[in-house]
Design a protein around this motif. Structure first.
Motif, PDB file in Angstrom:
ATOM      1  N   VAL A   1     -29.377 -65.247  32.477  1.00 43.94           N
ATOM      2  CA  VAL A   1     -30.637 -64.559  32.826  1.00 43.94           C
ATOM      3  C   VAL A   1     -30.346 -63.211  33.484  1.00 43.94           C
ATOM      4  N   ALA A   2     -29.198 -63.138  34.173  1.00 41.39           N
ATOM      5  CA  ALA A   2     -28.841 -61.881  34.856  1.00 41.39           C
ATOM      6  C   ALA A   2     -28.569 -60.755  33.852  1.00 41.39           C
ATOM      7  N   ALA A   3     -28.392 -61.109  32.578  1.00 43.95           N
ATOM      8  CA  ALA A   3     -28.073 -60.100  31.553  1.00 43.95           C
ATOM      9  C   ALA A   3     -29.320 -59.592  30.828  1.00 43.95           C
ATOM     10  N   TYR A   4     -30.515 -59.982  31.304  1.00 51.40           N
ATOM     11  CA  TYR A   4     -31.722 -59.641  30.535  1.00 51.40           C
ATOM     12  C   TYR A   4     -31.894 -58.148  30.320  1.00 51.40           C
ATOM     13  N   GLU A   5     -31.361 -57.332  31.278  1.00 47.42           N
ATOM     14  CA  GLU A   5     -31.565 -55.881  31.159  1.00 47.42           C
ATOM     15  C   GLU A   5     -30.757 -55.235  30.039  1.00 47.42           C
ATOM     16  N   GLU A   6     -29.849 -56.003  29.436  1.00 46.83           N
ATOM     17  CA  GLU A   6     -29.092 -55.467  28.298  1.00 46.83           C
ATOM     18  C   GLU A   6     -29.935 -55.466  27.022  1.00 46.83           C
ATOM     19  N   TYR A   7     -31.133 -56.066  27.119  1.00 46.33           N
ATOM     20  CA  TYR A   7     -31.984 -56.225  25.933  1.00 46.33           C
ATOM     21  C   TYR A   7     -33.152 -55.239  25.972  1.00 46.33           C
ATOM     22  N   GLU A   8     -33.629 -54.872  24.773  1.00 46.67           N
ATOM     23  CA  GLU A   8     -34.742 -53.917  24.722  1.00 46.67           C
ATOM     24  C   GLU A   8     -36.063 -54.555  25.108  1.00 46.67           C
ATOM     25  N   TYR A   9     -36.248 -55.809  24.709  1.00 46.33           N
ATOM     26  CA  TYR A   9     -37.516 -56.500  24.954  1.00 46.33           C
ATOM     27  C   TYR A   9     -37.257 -57.800  25.708  1.00 46.33           C
TER      28      TYR A   9
END
Ligand code: 5GP
Length: 215
Positions: free
Chosen positions: A160-168
């Motif tokens: 969940v900590a990696a969510y910012e690597e995604y566009e949406y």
């Protein structure tokens, strides 16, 4: 824009912690969005009760998976919960060449590998509403041992900590709402300037004008 594949299909990557319901969401999505299909992954894990080889996954042995890795057959692969999972490059390319948009439901490590190839893609992260809800869902589905559930929850913390690597980012607190959001993302990705360019250029030509091109 220049590296857009043009007439072929587009690649979508969906990641979410195990138990978020992403498979259900994506299965629903491919039913309601024409021209969208899921690539079937290879895995070295054992099939769970009710899972079918060639449908849910292509189930292969560890040595067979490693041989495929050795031959460079994977677009991406990762070791998730002690088992290998991967997307065979030829499978994804074949589907895209047929003009289909392809969804890869893969973990955060695999998503990073696909991103690193430079292939144009749209990335979506599906978040569960909270840690507690995820835990309830994992326990409720009764598929895994207590130890396996704890391992999945630990992995979920990192994922969940990696969510910012995604566009949406879409929160799955309601299945229908989640599917509707994902459908909108796919529809929007189909009408970007780069995507529409071949058709738009042909239309512009009927006006006797040449496209100006990006500034
Ligand atoms: P499960 O064992 O619950 O079916 O899947 C476990 C995890 O493996 C999920 O997070 C799922 O997204 C991921 N996964 C499934 N297929 C692939 C794949 O082809 N590549 C990668 N990198 N991860 C995958």
């Amino acid at each position: 824009m220049s590296n857009d594949p043009g007439g072929g299909g587009r690649l979508f990557v969906v990641s979410a912690p195990s138990g978020t319901g992403k498979t259900t969401v994506v299965e629903r999505l491919v039913q309601v969005v024409p021209g969208l299909t899921m690539s079937r992954s290879y895995t070295s894990r054992e099939a769970r009760a009710g899972e079918r080889d060639g449908i849910d996954y292509n189930f292969v042995s560890r040595p067979a998976f490693e041989a495929m890795v050795g031959r460079g057959e994977f677009l991406e692969y990762a070791d998730v919960f002690g088992n290998y999972y991967g997307t065979r490059r030829a499978d994804a390319e074949h589907l895209m060449a047929s003009g289909k948009d392809v969804v890869l439901v893969i973990d955060v490590q695999g998503a990073g590998q696909v991103r690193a190839t430079g292939i144009p893609l749209v990335t979506i992260f599906v978040l569960p509403p909270s840690f507690d809800v995820l835990e309830q869902r994992l326990r409720g589905r009764g598929k895994d041992s207590d130890a396996a559930i704890r391992r999945r929850l630990d992995t979920a913390r990192a994922e969940v900590a990696a969510y910012e690597e995604y566009e949406y980012v879409v929160v799955n607190d309601d299945l229908d709402a989640c599917v509707t959001s994902m459908r909108s993302i796919i529809q929007a990705a189909r009408v970007t300037c780069a995507r529409v360019r071949p058709r738009a250029d042909a239309i512009v030509k009927t006006f006797g004008a040449l496209p100006v091109g990006p500034a």
